[in-house]
Enzyme design. Sequence first.
Site: not given
Length: 259
Positions: A147, A151
Amino acid sequence: MKIALVGYGKMGHMIEKCALSLGHEICATVDVLSPDASVKIPAGDYQAVARAVKESGADGVIEFSHPASVMGNIKALLPLGLPLVVGTTGWNDKHEEVAKLAQECGGVIMTSSNFSIGVNMLYKIVREAVKILDEYPEYDIATWEAHHNQKADSPSGTAITLANVILENTKKKNSIVTDAFHEKPLPGQLHVSSTRCGSIPGTHTVFFDSPADTIEITHRARSREGFAVGSVHALERLVEAINNGRLKKGALYGMEDLF
């Protein structure tokens, strides 16, 4: 439908765009930091969140905030009795507590580690693949996810859900390891590894590896739009299911209950 958004960061803005394109009205955007939120609240003032949503006249709520805020938001919003869809991850260990609260106050909440229709298809594909390959001892299993570097949690909620799908359908693995290995893994350990880099919207891969070959099942998001539109569809379906009696208030539901 009149929708209140709690959390108005990148995801909140995208959810607003998707909701409007589907014919809904955004009656409130509630956030601590976002300068263009219709209601700005002090950090940690969860009752202010509830007041803002109640005063907006919303028919339902979508919550996409931050792992540090999600439980406070849930506890404040559930007693309002409005259908509540929560996309914030990082609170898997609190599901039992939230289900009990929903039962006590008559609220209804739906959550998922990932609202993408494609990811929920991935869960089903992986479930069947694990069942088939569990008959062949030469195949080992592991997962990996990547990701963007903003995040807040690791591993992703989707990765944990995938890991649990694997554990529920195999005799080969009995525990999840999310840290790096500094020694040879035990046979029953399922490694769930993570990468945080750049602007990656989200990639999840399950590996089935044998001495002869490797099978990889991957979902790669192109943008956050799939998560956003999926959360709006989830709220639509939740409201419909409550109204037609297929689902009852006073419970915590998942995507599998709606799709």
